[in-house]
Scaffold this motif. Structure first.
Motif, PDB file in Angstrom:
ATOM      1  N   VAL A   6       0.880  -1.098  -0.077  1.00 22.28           N
ATOM      2  CA  VAL A   6      -0.025  -0.012   0.009  1.00 22.28           C
ATOM      3  C   VAL A   6       1.050   1.286   0.037  1.00 22.28           C
ATOM      4  O   VAL A   6       0.604   2.320  -0.635  1.00 22.28           O
ATOM      5  CB  VAL A   6      -1.092  -0.059   1.181  1.00 22.28           C
ATOM      6  CG1 VAL A   6      -1.681   1.352   1.456  1.00 22.28           C
ATOM      7  CG2 VAL A   6      -2.090  -1.309   0.993  1.00 22.28           C
ATOM      8  N   LEU A   7       1.920   1.046   0.540  1.00 19.89           N
ATOM      9  CA  LEU A   7       3.104   2.188   0.746  1.00 19.89           C
ATOM     10  C   LEU A   7       4.289   1.607   0.319  1.00 19.89           C
ATOM     11  O   LEU A   7       4.536   0.353   0.310  1.00 19.89           O
ATOM     12  CB  LEU A   7       3.262   2.752   2.323  1.00 19.89           C
ATOM     13  CG  LEU A   7       1.952   3.398   2.926  1.00 19.89           C
ATOM     14  CD1 LEU A   7       2.451   3.829   4.261  1.00 19.89           C
ATOM     15  CD2 LEU A   7       1.669   4.844   1.849  1.00 19.89           C
ATOM     16  N   THR A   8       5.096   2.775  -0.267  1.00 19.20           N
ATOM     17  CA  THR A   8       6.561   2.183  -0.643  1.00 19.20           C
ATOM     18  C   THR A   8       7.491   3.091   0.005  1.00 19.20           C
ATOM     19  O   THR A   8       7.187   4.415   0.333  1.00 19.20           O
ATOM     20  CB  THR A   8       6.833   2.235  -2.126  1.00 19.20           C
ATOM     21  OG1 THR A   8       8.039   1.575  -2.473  1.00 19.20           O
ATOM     22  CG2 THR A   8       6.647   3.633  -2.787  1.00 19.20           C
ATOM     23  N   ARG A   9       8.716   2.801   0.571  1.00 18.26           N
ATOM     24  CA  ARG A   9       9.746   3.731   0.801  1.00 18.26           C
ATOM     25  C   ARG A   9      10.637   4.138   0.032  1.00 18.26           C
ATOM     26  O   ARG A   9      10.976   3.363  -0.904  1.00 18.26           O
ATOM     27  CB  ARG A   9      10.483   2.809   2.046  1.00 18.26           C
ATOM     28  CG  ARG A   9       9.903   2.248   3.217  1.00 18.26           C
ATOM     29  CD  ARG A   9      10.425   1.364   4.151  1.00 18.26           C
ATOM     30  NE  ARG A   9      11.345   1.977   4.815  1.00 18.26           N
ATOM     31  CZ  ARG A   9      12.718   2.170   4.947  1.00 18.26           C
ATOM     32  NH1 ARG A   9      13.173   1.009   4.205  1.00 18.26           N
ATOM     33  NH2 ARG A   9      13.346   2.516   5.924  1.00 18.26           N
ATOM     34  N   VAL A  10      10.767   5.430  -0.070  1.00 21.11           N
ATOM     35  CA  VAL A  10      11.532   6.291  -0.918  1.00 21.11           C
ATOM     36  C   VAL A  10      12.500   7.069  -0.225  1.00 21.11           C
ATOM     37  O   VAL A  10      12.293   8.139   0.535  1.00 21.11           O
ATOM     38  CB  VAL A  10      10.538   7.091  -1.756  1.00 21.11           C
ATOM     39  CG1 VAL A  10      11.364   7.924  -2.804  1.00 21.11           C
ATOM     40  CG2 VAL A  10       9.442   6.501  -2.601  1.00 21.11           C
ATOM     41  N   PRO A  62      20.595   7.652   6.468  1.00 21.91           N
ATOM     42  CA  PRO A  62      19.688   7.193   5.494  1.00 21.91           C
ATOM     43  C   PRO A  62      18.226   7.681   6.092  1.00 21.91           C
ATOM     44  O   PRO A  62      18.067   7.134   7.405  1.00 21.91           O
ATOM     45  CB  PRO A  62      19.757   5.821   5.580  1.00 21.91           C
ATOM     46  CG  PRO A  62      20.611   5.228   6.611  1.00 21.91           C
ATOM     47  CD  PRO A  62      21.561   6.451   6.875  1.00 21.91           C
ATOM     48  N   ARG A  63      17.347   8.274   5.364  1.00 17.63           N
ATOM     49  CA  ARG A  63      16.278   8.692   5.618  1.00 17.63           C
ATOM     50  C   ARG A  63      15.041   8.281   4.235  1.00 17.63           C
ATOM     51  O   ARG A  63      15.609   8.222   3.573  1.00 17.63           O
ATOM     52  CB  ARG A  63      15.807  10.052   6.012  1.00 17.63           C
ATOM     53  CG  ARG A  63      16.831  10.410   7.132  1.00 17.63           C
ATOM     54  CD  ARG A  63      16.040  10.104   8.558  1.00 17.63           C
ATOM     55  NE  ARG A  63      16.458  10.696   9.669  1.00 17.63           N
ATOM     56  CZ  ARG A  63      17.619   9.846  10.477  1.00 17.63           C
ATOM     57  NH1 ARG A  63      17.921   8.723  10.115  1.00 17.63           N
ATOM     58  NH2 ARG A  63      18.049  10.593  11.394  1.00 17.63           N
ATOM     59  N   HIS A  64      13.867   8.010   4.914  1.00 15.98           N
ATOM     60  CA  HIS A  64      12.846   7.430   3.694  1.00 15.98           C
ATOM     61  C   HIS A  64      11.595   8.430   4.069  1.00 15.98           C
ATOM     62  O   HIS A  64      11.193   8.644   5.165  1.00 15.98           O
ATOM     63  CB  HIS A  64      12.667   6.041   3.692  1.00 15.98           C
ATOM     64  CG  HIS A  64      13.811   4.995   3.291  1.00 15.98           C
ATOM     65  ND1 HIS A  64      14.894   4.874   4.323  1.00 15.98           N
ATOM     66  CD2 HIS A  64      14.108   4.582   2.228  1.00 15.98           C
ATOM     67  CE1 HIS A  64      15.872   4.091   3.776  1.00 15.98           C
ATOM     68  NE2 HIS A  64      15.404   3.984   2.348  1.00 15.98           N
TER      69      HIS A  64
END
Length: 296
Positions: A66-70, A77-79
């Motif tokens: 439903v969500l993706t990490r970008v 590191p941050r998404h």
């Protein structure tokens, strides 16, 4: 939070969908990511949720596609969390819940295309858009091209309307009996006739409805409109701004309202409810001129 035991009815799509989004926090996360809230700290602030619970819900939604990490930062590191196509397909569910809540929980249980004459929670929600930003979106224009609802002009007037058709027999049954629904043709034609005044004031005009682009194209051609009509048939803008809707002929339709948005995407003026369409066009022009004079 450990994942819930799966619901046993493997043949019921409702049960299987609830196995993914049955927890109320998950739909609120989908609501806020649709509004342009993508980062963990922003989501936590908006939802007032503990880091532990938010982390668990986000993991569940990523696992469910439903969500993706970008990634947006390398060190450290941050998404961000963005809706996938599967997640965007939940937007009509959110709008159906909002419509039901507006009509049966916050309202009077009557189908209207405008707010009640008295003050309402729905109207307050729309007016709270003042000072907020319109997230970057792409809607289908009546020419079939993708377009940002906010233009490069100093101001963009976004007038949202229930529906306008090239043929009178194309309107849904009982349309004229729905309070606030009639008047879309008059509104669009009034903007057409005053377009030069808006242009001189540094404003672009865009009409938005949840109709299909081909319906909008036929109407625009018939009435000789000289500005784009944008289709929010996928309810991206509606969900992003939590705009009020009503249902007619099985379709969620925008209630009539007008936003004046500046080049920085900030909502600078709100008109809702709109009960006099010609007066609302004049009010939008006055708002643009007032904002322009403030900048001078």
């Amino acid at each position: 939070m450990p994942r819930r035991t799966s619901l046993s009815d493997a043949h019921c799509a409702i049960a299987q969908a609830l196995d993914v989004v049955g927890d109320w926090w998950t739909l609120l996360i989908v609501r806020d990511t649709a509004r342009g809230v993508h980062r963990f700290e922003e989501l936590q602030r908006e939802l007032d949720l503990s880091r532990k619970v938010l982390t668990e819900r986000l993991r569940l939604l990523v696992d469910a596609d439903v969500l993706t990490r970008v990634p947006y930062q390398d060190r450290p590191p941050r998404h961000e969390y963005r809706l996938t196509p599967r997640g965007r397909a939940l937007l009509p569910v959110l709008i159906a819940l909002q419509d039901w809540g507006d009509q049966w929980v916050l309202g009077e249980g009557e189908m209207t295309a405008t707010a009640p004459a008295k003050a309402s929670q729905e109207a307050r929600r729309v007016h709270e858009l003042l000072g907020t930003k319109v997230p970057a979106l792409r809607l289908l224009a009546d020419d079939g091209e993708q377009a940002d609802p906010v233009t490069d002009a100093a101001y963009t007037v976004l007038y949202c309307f229930p529906g306008a058709y090239a043929r009178k027999d194309a309107y849904p049954p009982g349309w004229s009996a729905i309070p606030g629904a009639p008047g879309c043709t008059l509104e669009s034609c009034t903007y057409r006739d005053r377009l030069a005044d808006f242009t001189a004031a540094g404003a672009a005009v865009r009409g938005v409805s949840t109709q299909r682009p081909d319906e909008q194209r036929a109407f625009a051609a018939k009435e000789g409109l000289r500005f784009p009509l944008l289709s929010d048939a996928d309810l991206a803008l509606t969900a992003a701004l939590r705009l009020p809707t009503f249902r007619a002929a099985g379709v969620s339709r925008l209630k009539r309202l007008t936003l004046v948005v500046d080049a920085g995407r900030v909502v600078r003026d709100v008109q809702y409810p709109v009960t006099d369409v010609t007066a609302s066009v004049e009010a939008a022009l006055e708002a643009v001129n007032s904002l322009r004079n403030q900048r001078s």
